[in-house]
Design a protein around this motif. Structure first.
Motif, mmCIF file in Angstrom:
data_model
loop_
_atom_site.group_PDB
_atom_site.id
_atom_site.type_symbol
_atom_site.label_atom_id
_atom_site.label_comp_id
_atom_site.label_asym_id
_atom_site.label_seq_id
_atom_site.Cartn_x
_atom_site.Cartn_y
_atom_site.Cartn_z
ATOM 1 N N LEU A 173 6.404 11.510 -2.011
ATOM 2 C CA LEU A 173 5.031 12.257 -1.725
ATOM 3 C C LEU A 173 4.104 11.541 -1.502
ATOM 4 N N LYS A 174 3.315 12.040 -0.322
ATOM 5 C CA LYS A 174 2.520 10.824 0.027
ATOM 6 C C LYS A 174 1.171 11.566 -1.032
ATOM 7 N N MET A 175 0.718 10.307 -1.619
ATOM 8 C CA MET A 175 -0.437 11.011 -2.381
ATOM 9 C C MET A 175 -1.361 9.963 -1.450
ATOM 10 N N ARG A 176 -3.294 10.882 -1.205
ATOM 11 C CA ARG A 176 -4.158 10.174 -1.163
ATOM 12 C C ARG A 176 -4.836 9.798 -2.662
ATOM 13 N N VAL A 177 -5.206 7.993 -2.805
ATOM 14 C CA VAL A 177 -5.397 8.118 -4.181
ATOM 15 C C VAL A 177 -6.630 7.180 -4.096
ATOM 16 N N LEU A 190 6.210 7.331 -10.675
ATOM 17 C CA LEU A 190 5.964 9.074 -10.604
ATOM 18 C C LEU A 190 6.618 8.742 -9.582
ATOM 19 N N GLY A 191 7.403 8.050 -8.769
ATOM 20 C CA GLY A 191 8.169 7.733 -7.337
ATOM 21 C C GLY A 191 7.607 8.705 -5.649
ATOM 22 N N ALA A 192 6.048 8.559 -6.230
ATOM 23 C CA ALA A 192 5.213 8.861 -5.063
ATOM 24 C C ALA A 192 4.812 7.945 -4.050
ATOM 25 N N ASN A 193 4.430 7.689 -3.159
ATOM 26 C CA ASN A 193 3.704 7.083 -2.263
ATOM 27 C C ASN A 193 2.156 7.330 -1.457
ATOM 28 N N PRO A 194 1.403 6.080 -3.389
ATOM 29 C CA PRO A 194 0.321 6.336 -2.909
ATOM 30 C C PRO A 194 -1.037 5.831 -1.913
ATOM 31 N N THR A 195 -1.320 5.647 -1.506
ATOM 32 C CA THR A 195 -2.657 5.556 -0.406
ATOM 33 C C THR A 195 -3.393 5.657 -0.042
ATOM 34 N N ASP A 201 -12.410 9.813 4.450
ATOM 35 C CA ASP A 201 -10.904 9.915 4.946
ATOM 36 C C ASP A 201 -10.621 11.044 4.479
ATOM 37 N N ALA A 202 -10.351 11.483 3.480
ATOM 38 C CA ALA A 202 -9.313 12.069 2.312
ATOM 39 C C ALA A 202 -9.625 13.404 3.290
ATOM 40 N N LYS A 203 -10.199 14.345 3.162
ATOM 41 C CA LYS A 203 -10.045 15.498 3.548
ATOM 42 C C LYS A 203 -9.353 15.297 5.544
ATOM 43 N N PRO A 204 -10.048 14.506 6.056
ATOM 44 C CA PRO A 204 -9.111 14.088 7.420
ATOM 45 C C PRO A 204 -7.468 14.199 7.408
ATOM 46 N N ALA A 205 -7.010 12.990 6.498
ATOM 47 C CA ALA A 205 -6.266 12.850 6.201
ATOM 48 C C ALA A 205 -5.040 13.989 5.636
ATOM 49 N N LEU A 206 -6.036 15.162 4.909
ATOM 50 C CA LEU A 206 -4.741 16.248 4.454
ATOM 51 C C LEU A 206 -4.911 17.404 6.251
ATOM 52 N N ALA A 210 -1.722 13.378 7.193
ATOM 53 C CA ALA A 210 -1.484 12.241 7.128
ATOM 54 C C ALA A 210 -0.775 12.009 5.549
ATOM 55 N N VAL A 211 -1.445 12.760 5.208
ATOM 56 C CA VAL A 211 -0.761 12.967 3.007
ATOM 57 C C VAL A 211 -0.524 14.307 2.494
ATOM 58 N N ASP A 212 0.432 14.541 2.045
ATOM 59 C CA ASP A 212 1.115 15.578 1.494
ATOM 60 C C ASP A 212 0.121 15.746 0.335
ATOM 61 N N GLY A 213 -0.356 15.299 -0.459
ATOM 62 C CA GLY A 213 -1.161 15.247 -2.280
ATOM 63 C C GLY A 213 -2.364 14.552 -1.801
#
Length: 342
Positions: A173-177, A190-195, A201-206, A210-213
């Motif tokens: 999962l592509k995760m915004r952090v 945890l196996g995710a792909n953190p960005t 920028d977070a809400k537009p990406a969601l 562009a990110v999954d979570g």
């Protein structure tokens, strides 16, 4: 009689002089003191910042005028630069996140150690115990005057794909952090792909996928309407918490009279208590109304069993150990002891 007259005269002189002293001090004050925050009202964070400014204005009879600048606009939207800007005097004050300040103050990463704090009493044991005192001293040594604690809350994880009940559910999962290396390490474990990206920028990406979570407190999830951008799966895992700090640039604080310093500090404490109350509303003492509100919005809310929760603890234990060395083993041990005694 003569001594009485002298005493009365001295008292009158003092009574006359005090307002003049206040006027002289106020003459040296800025026309406006800027408070930096990431979010405005109606978020608890923003409400508390507004309350701080309001109380100080009232109690100083307008000598100290404080104005809240949300959206990290005083640091061009990059909340991780807030602490440095306050220390240098670019901004006067802030109600800041321990997460956002952690790149400059490594010890504040303590609150982001995965699964250190199991409940709200654990947060209180840290912020209102020897750990909190230690952290405030570290901030003072860096040129910032910390006044009070607030709270953004436990950060829960959401995504647009499927419910998360086990570490394997985060795989790929592509995760915004937020902009902290510790968050990168935790989600990678945890196996995710953190960005890493700012809140702006977070809400537009969601929205665009562009990110999954993402991960944020429940109050942020509802007020920011994160559920409306495809985040229909929310897992309550309490993996880290986000205490807030009310603070002032050292030179600014020292420019105030002792009386005004006391007012600014006490107002911060009151606003901080309000912040904590609002951040926990519907989430503590058997009141689950905040969670029920999320469910009514069509979100699948997962509450982990103890065994499911432990699987996440185990999966991130290596990160916990590595970052204990970076934060400081003595401070982490102090935190663990304080939580155990809560």
């Amino acid at each position: 009689m003569r001594l009485t007259k002298i005493a009365l005269a001295a008292g009158l002189a003092l009574a006359t002089a005090l307002p003049l002293l206040h006027q002289a001090a106020a003459a040296d004050y800025k026309d406006e003191y800027k408070i930096s925050t990431v979010v405005p009202a109606p978020f608890p964070w923003g409400i508390a910042a507004d309350k701080w400014a309001e109380l100080v204005g009232q109690r100083t009879n307008g000598r100290i005028k404080m104005k809240v600048y949300p959206g990290s606009q005083l640091v061009s939207g990059d909340q991780t630069k807030e602490f440095t800007a306050m220390r240098r005097g670019i901004i006067d004050m802030a109600v800041g996140s321990t997460i956002n300040w952690s790149p400059q103050v490594k010890e504040l990463n303590l609150f982001s150690l995965p699964f250190l704090m199991p409940d709200y009493k654990a947060i209180d044991a840290l912020t209102h115990g020897p750990v909190g005192d230690k952290l405030f001293q570290i901030l003072r040594d860096k040129g910032v005057v910390p006044l009070a604690w607030g709270e953004n809350g436990f950060r829960e994880v959401s995504n647009s794909r499927h419910p998360i009940r086990k570490p394997a559910d985060l795989e790929g999962l592509k995760m915004r952090v937020v902009g902290s290396p510790l968050f990168n390490d935790t989600f990678t474990a945890l196996g995710a792909n953190p960005t890493q990206m700012s809140w702006a920028d977070a809400k537009p990406a969601l929205t665009t996928g562009a990110v999954d979570g993402q991960e944020n407190p429940v109050s942020v999830f509802t007020i920011a309407k994160i559920y409306a951008v495809g985040q229909t799966n929310l897992t309550l895992w309490h993996y880290v918490a986000d205490p807030l700090i009310f603070a002032v640039n050292k030179e600014v604080f020292e420019s105030f009279t002792p009386e005004d310093q006391k007012i600014v500090r006490e107002a911060a404490v009151e606003a901080g208590a309000l912040c904590v109350e609002l951040a926990r509303k519907g989430l503590t003492d058997g009141d689950t109304s905040a969670i029920e509100e999320v469910r009514k919005l069509g979100v699948d809310v997962v509450e982990l069993t103890p065994a499911e929760h432990q699987a996440f603890v185990d999966a991130t234990r290596g990160v916990y150990k590595d970052w204990t060395q970076k934060i400081g083993p003595d401070l982490v041990k102090m935190a663990e002891d304080s939580i155990a005694k809560r």
